[in-house]
Design a protein around this motif. Sequence first.
Motif, PDB file in Angstrom:
ATOM      1  N   TRP A 262       0.836  -1.206  -0.073  1.00  0.00           N
ATOM      2  CA  TRP A 262      -0.054   0.151  -0.040  1.00  0.00           C
ATOM      3  C   TRP A 262       0.681   1.271  -0.061  1.00  0.00           C
ATOM      4  CZ3 TRP A 262      -4.601  -0.874  -2.032  1.00  0.00           C
ATOM      5  CH2 TRP A 262      -4.963  -2.228  -1.837  1.00  0.00           C
ATOM      6  N   SER A 263       2.015   1.319   0.806  1.00  0.00           N
ATOM      7  CA  SER A 263       2.907   2.343   0.800  1.00  0.00           C
ATOM      8  C   SER A 263       3.520   2.608  -0.824  1.00  0.00           C
ATOM      9  CB  SER A 263       4.051   2.407   1.577  1.00  0.00           C
ATOM     10  OG  SER A 263       3.693   1.859   2.926  1.00  0.00           O
TER      11      SER A 263
ATOM     12  N   HIS B 174      -4.087  -4.191   5.152  1.00  0.00           N
ATOM     13  CA  HIS B 174      -4.829  -4.085   3.897  1.00  0.00           C
ATOM     14  C   HIS B 174      -5.929  -3.213   3.838  1.00  0.00           C
ATOM     15  CE1 HIS B 174      -2.066  -6.784   1.698  1.00  0.00           C
ATOM     16  NE2 HIS B 174      -2.524  -7.839   2.362  1.00  0.00           N
TER      17      HIS B 174
ATOM     18  N   GLY C  47      -4.820   0.360   4.247  1.00  0.00           N
ATOM     19  CA  GLY C  47      -3.986   1.121   3.081  1.00  0.00           C
ATOM     20  C   GLY C  47      -5.119   1.064   2.189  1.00  0.00           C
ATOM     21  N   ALA C  48      -5.992   0.198   1.736  1.00  0.00           N
ATOM     22  CA  ALA C  48      -6.835   0.281   0.568  1.00  0.00           C
ATOM     23  C   ALA C  48      -7.762   1.494   0.795  1.00  0.00           C
ATOM     24  CB  ALA C  48      -7.708  -0.824   0.711  1.00  0.00           C
TER      25      ALA C  48
ATOM     26  N   LEU D 118      -5.715   4.454   0.002  1.00  0.00           N
ATOM     27  CA  LEU D 118      -5.521   4.709  -1.308  1.00  0.00           C
ATOM     28  C   LEU D 118      -6.746   5.155  -2.227  1.00  0.00           C
ATOM     29  CD1 LEU D 118      -3.511   4.702  -3.595  1.00  0.00           C
ATOM     30  CD2 LEU D 118      -4.061   2.171  -3.940  1.00  0.00           C
TER      31      LEU D 118
END
Length: 137
Positions: free
Chosen positions: A13-14, A82, A85-86, A89
């Motif tokens: 994700w980064s 996850h 991060g999802a 983003l």
Amino acid sequence: MAAMTSVQAAALWSGLMILLLVGLGARVAIARRGNRVVLGDGGNAQVLLASRVFGNAAEYIPAGIGALALLAVLGMPAWVLHGLGAALLLGRLVHAISLSATRPTVGRVIGMSLTWLSLILAGLMLVVHAFSGPPHS
């Protein structure tokens, strides 16, 4: 394919958010070049908007990347990383696509809501984790 570790999830994700930042930065450069602006926005609305879209992402993404990295190091499960991060983003993507200089949009609100939600949750997890578990040096 084996399940990702927490560190791998944070890296995924980064990395995707860094690529988004580079893409948004490229949009600024293209807008400047197309409008013959050397520095800043030159009073051009298109360049100003591209700069603000990039700037807004640059204001939030580093905090998210830092939080993901710390949560991974602290052993948070990969599925949590996850999710965070999802959400971050997706929030940044929706916001960047929906940002308009002429009016607020539903996408802009959704993008900021996802961004803030993911950062608030990550922040709370970090604070709680700081005071839980065995003491570390």
